[in-house]
Design an enzyme around this catalytic site. Structure first.
Site, mmCIF file in Angstrom:
data_model
loop_
_atom_site.group_PDB
_atom_site.id
_atom_site.type_symbol
_atom_site.label_atom_id
_atom_site.label_comp_id
_atom_site.label_asym_id
_atom_site.label_seq_id
_atom_site.Cartn_x
_atom_site.Cartn_y
_atom_site.Cartn_z
ATOM 1 N N LYS A 176 -77.876 -84.982 -105.546
ATOM 2 C CA LYS A 176 -79.044 -84.196 -105.139
ATOM 3 C C LYS A 176 -78.745 -82.725 -105.344
ATOM 4 O O LYS A 176 -77.809 -82.180 -104.767
ATOM 5 C CB LYS A 176 -79.432 -84.439 -103.686
ATOM 6 C CG LYS A 176 -80.849 -83.901 -103.457
ATOM 7 C CD LYS A 176 -81.212 -83.669 -102.026
ATOM 8 C CE LYS A 176 -80.776 -82.336 -101.508
ATOM 9 N NZ LYS A 176 -81.391 -81.169 -102.163
ATOM 10 N N GLY A 229 -71.744 -78.019 -98.268
ATOM 11 C CA GLY A 229 -72.828 -77.189 -97.756
ATOM 12 C C GLY A 229 -72.478 -76.635 -96.389
ATOM 13 O O GLY A 229 -71.300 -76.520 -96.035
ATOM 14 N N GLY A 234 -73.999 -80.487 -92.520
ATOM 15 C CA GLY A 234 -72.918 -81.472 -92.535
ATOM 16 C C GLY A 234 -72.916 -82.301 -91.258
ATOM 17 O O GLY A 234 -72.735 -83.520 -91.295
ATOM 18 N N CYS A 285 -67.713 -70.231 -100.172
ATOM 19 C CA CYS A 285 -67.244 -70.844 -98.922
ATOM 20 C C CYS A 285 -65.867 -70.324 -98.555
ATOM 21 O O CYS A 285 -65.553 -70.151 -97.387
ATOM 22 C CB CYS A 285 -67.226 -72.357 -99.059
ATOM 23 S SG CYS A 285 -66.300 -72.904 -100.487
HETATM 24 P P1 NAD Z 1 -77.100 -76.246 -96.930
HETATM 25 O O1 NAD Z 1 -76.327 -77.023 -95.938
HETATM 26 O O2 NAD Z 1 -78.335 -75.548 -96.473
HETATM 27 O O3 NAD Z 1 -77.580 -77.207 -98.134
HETATM 28 C C1 NAD Z 1 -76.666 -77.929 -98.920
HETATM 29 C C2 NAD Z 1 -77.383 -79.115 -99.524
HETATM 30 O O4 NAD Z 1 -77.751 -80.034 -98.494
HETATM 31 C C3 NAD Z 1 -78.681 -78.766 -100.258
HETATM 32 O O5 NAD Z 1 -78.753 -79.549 -101.444
HETATM 33 C C4 NAD Z 1 -79.754 -79.215 -99.253
HETATM 34 O O6 NAD Z 1 -80.965 -79.584 -99.862
HETATM 35 C C5 NAD Z 1 -79.100 -80.432 -98.635
HETATM 36 N N1 NAD Z 1 -79.610 -80.829 -97.321
HETATM 37 C C6 NAD Z 1 -80.188 -80.046 -96.380
HETATM 38 N N2 NAD Z 1 -80.505 -80.791 -95.281
HETATM 39 C C7 NAD Z 1 -80.104 -82.056 -95.543
HETATM 40 C C8 NAD Z 1 -80.135 -83.288 -94.806
HETATM 41 N N3 NAD Z 1 -80.644 -83.364 -93.564
HETATM 42 N N4 NAD Z 1 -79.617 -84.397 -95.381
HETATM 43 C C9 NAD Z 1 -79.085 -84.344 -96.611
HETATM 44 N N5 NAD Z 1 -79.037 -83.218 -97.367
HETATM 45 C C10 NAD Z 1 -79.540 -82.095 -96.835
HETATM 46 O O7 NAD Z 1 -76.071 -75.252 -97.604
HETATM 47 P P2 NAD Z 1 -76.373 -74.128 -98.686
HETATM 48 O O8 NAD Z 1 -77.068 -73.005 -97.996
HETATM 49 O O9 NAD Z 1 -76.995 -74.730 -99.901
HETATM 50 O O10 NAD Z 1 -74.879 -73.688 -99.083
HETATM 51 C C11 NAD Z 1 -74.170 -72.747 -98.379
HETATM 52 C C12 NAD Z 1 -73.149 -73.411 -97.470
HETATM 53 O O11 NAD Z 1 -72.312 -74.270 -98.231
HETATM 54 C C13 NAD Z 1 -72.209 -72.413 -96.828
HETATM 55 O O12 NAD Z 1 -72.012 -72.738 -95.470
HETATM 56 C C14 NAD Z 1 -70.903 -72.601 -97.604
HETATM 57 O O13 NAD Z 1 -69.758 -72.226 -96.895
HETATM 58 C C15 NAD Z 1 -70.941 -74.052 -97.915
HETATM 59 N N6 NAD Z 1 -70.096 -74.368 -99.089
HETATM 60 C C16 NAD Z 1 -68.921 -75.042 -98.916
HETATM 61 C C17 NAD Z 1 -68.080 -75.301 -100.008
HETATM 62 C C18 NAD Z 1 -66.776 -76.029 -99.860
HETATM 63 O O14 NAD Z 1 -66.262 -76.541 -100.842
HETATM 64 N N7 NAD Z 1 -66.197 -76.103 -98.670
HETATM 65 C C19 NAD Z 1 -68.470 -74.879 -101.277
HETATM 66 C C20 NAD Z 1 -69.677 -74.203 -101.418
HETATM 67 C C21 NAD Z 1 -70.489 -73.963 -100.314
#
Ligand code: NAD
Length: 481
Positions: A176, A229, A234, A285
């Site tokens: 996704k 994310g 999460g 991140c």
């Molecule tokens: P987010 O959590 O808003 O979204 C991430 C993904 O999850 C998107 O595709 C979104 O559509 C999906 N999503 C949202 N709600 C959901 C649900 N209920 N069920 C399933 N999927 C759902 O994060 P973001 O704003 O896109 O990214 C930024 C965040 O990601 C920051 O906190 C960053 O630290 C983290 N991040 C972590 C890493 C790592 O490897 N540790 C890498 C990159 C980003």
């Protein structure tokens, strides 16, 4: 510069498919629309899961000779390299990141496939001695269907980071893409689609997280969730996954600290600060969002970092400036809110602290907070923008306590010429990865992941492959021994 198609599609069961509704993708640098993309419905997500299920159950990926998967992965890598320039342009326009960094994402994506191609025919079990009368060995079975949810900050390289080991191990995948930056991933999928994998092996849907994302993670036909994310998302996903006890890899946020001791090499430190917090507009991140500085060099380092921040070139990604826009108006607003809270709590914005008011896109001023104390929000919460909190410390003990004093634990850094001190600190820092004298040292070969609220499971490196298999032990009673 490449022409960008006005409308993009989902890729399900070997076909590019439209859907009834559309999402508009905007350029963060200009706030103008770039294109639309088919917004996947729950029915589309269902179709993608069923296609992956059929592919996984057919054994088309898992039962072939592993050398076939090596061939597929190497072919994918070559196809990605062939679209890298075009893909970089699309990614730069939709995401705001610099064109060079966007190109690096495609190169890195190709490297993931090459790296895991090298492992696809080496997923070897062990034999375990049990004495006479027994033979015992372990097998590594693929999980089956892996659902992979990708964020917008590095959509192409993060997608490849999970997809390559999943395919190497023989899993079928439903990905996704993020609503804010899904187009570069379509270019990546176009490359993958040219590599001749069985239908259903890789499916890509773009849709709302709360609808299609949550449909995927609660699905009985999904055998694994790989989520990258934010922490709140999460946590929601983990609750959904608990319903069917679905194993998960969680790559979440961070509030990572670099510790600069008085003997730190100033050039190495400042180069690391520049990359650590201003690369990708701080939307990383593992960004260096806290800099802990030994008190005797505090004023000197604050001054140098402020000078560095004020000297950054700012502009559209296509011009490869030092600092690019953040991804959306919402992201900009949340960064500014946190900066205001920091000021209310007594932190001093030595530079920045607010958005550029004279630019059309979503540009945050490079921001350096000084006089930050460890309990302030700016030292505890993820900002996800070009905002650095500089905190003084006196002793090594105190530095470790401050660095470890958040709920996160993704990466950490130590800057010193004293190797023994670097080793001591590396052991004691609560983080999945520690950088010594260079922030972001390491690469696709080095395991990456968090502790605490930064998540669990590891991506990258040989270790990540074992996130995509289940261990099965076969214990045999041998007659006549
Ligand atoms: P987010 O959590 O808003 O979204 C991430 C993904 O999850 C998107 O595709 C979104 O559509 C999906 N999503 C949202 N709600 C959901 C649900 N209920 N069920 C399933 N999927 C759902 O994060 P973001 O704003 O896109 O990214 C930024 C965040 O990601 C920051 O906190 C960053 O630290 C983290 N991040 C972590 C890493 C790592 O490897 N540790 C890498 C990159 C980003």
């Amino acid at each position: 510069m490449y022409p960008i198609a006005s409308h993009w599609l989902n890729y399900i069961d070997g076909e590019w498919l439209d859907s009834e509704s559309r999402l508009t993708v905007n350029n963060p640098g200009t706030a103008e629309p770039v294109a639309t993309i088919a917004q996947a419905s729950i029915a589309d997500a269902e179709r993608a899961v069923q296609a992956a299920r059929r592919c996984a159950d057919s054994g088309a990926l898992s039962s072939v000779r592993p050398a076939q998967r090596v061939t597929w992965l190497l072919r994918i890598a070559a196809e990605i390299r062939a679209v890298a320039d075009e893909g970089a342009w699309v990614l730069c326009q939709e995401n705001g990141k610099s064109l060079n960094d966007a190109r690096d994402e495609f190169t890195e994506a190709a490297r993931y496939f090459e790296y895991y191609a090298g492992m696809a025919d080496k997923i070897e079990g062990t034999s375990i001695p049990l004495g006479n009368g027994y033979m015992d060995f372990t097998l590594y079975d693929p999980m089956g269907v892996s659902a992979q949810i990708v964020p917008w900050n590095f959509p192409v390289s993060i997608c490849a980071r999970s997809l390559a080991p999943a395919l190497a191990a023989g899993n079928a995948v439903v990905i996704k893409s993020p609503e804010l930056s899904p187009l570069g991933m379509c270019v990546l999928l176009r490359a993958i689609a040219n590599a001749g994998l069985p239908n259903g092996a890789v499916n890509l849907i773009c849709g709302r997280g709360r609808e299609v994302g949550s449909h995927l993670v609660g699905h009985r036909s999904v055998d694994q969730i790989v989520f990258t994310g934010s922490v709140p998302t999460g946590q929601t996903i983990l609750r959904d996954a608990a319903e069917h006890a679905i194993p998960s890899v969680m790559e979440l946020g961070g509030k990572s600290a670099a510790i600069a001791f008085a003997d730190a090499d100033r050039q190495q430190l400042l180069a690391s600060v520049k990359g650590g917090i201003f690369f990708n507009a701080g939307q990383v991140c593992s960004a260096m969002s806290r800099l802990l500085v030994q008190r005797e060099i505090y004023e000197e380092i604050v001054e140098s970092v402020v000078e560095l921040a004020e000297g950054l070139s700012v502009g559209l990604g296509q011009d490869n400036p030092d600092l690019t826009p953040v991804v959306s108006a919402g992201q900009l607003a949340s960064i500014e809110t946190l900066c205001r809270r920091a000021i209310d709590e007594g932190a001093v914005a030595a530079t920045g602290g607010e958005a550029f008011s004279d630019r059309a896109g979503h540009f945050m001023r490079p921001t350096v907070f000084r006089d930050v104390s460890p309990e302030m929000c700016i030292a505890q919460e993820e900002v996800f923008g070009p905002v650095l909190a500089i905190i003084p410390f006196d002793t090594e003990e105190e530095a470790i306590a401050i660095a470890n004093g958040t709920e996160f634990g993704l990466v950490a850094g130590v800057f010193t010429q004293d190797i023994s001190r670097a080793m001591r600190c590396s052991r004691r820092l609560k983080a999945g990865q520690v950088f010594v004298n260079e922030w972001y040292a390491g690469g696709i070969e080095t395991p990456f992941g968090g502790v605490g609220l930064s998540g669990f499971g590891r991506e990258k490196g040989q270790e990540a492959l074992y996130s995509y298999v289940r261990t099965k032990n076969v214990a045999i009673r041998v007659a006549g021994e």
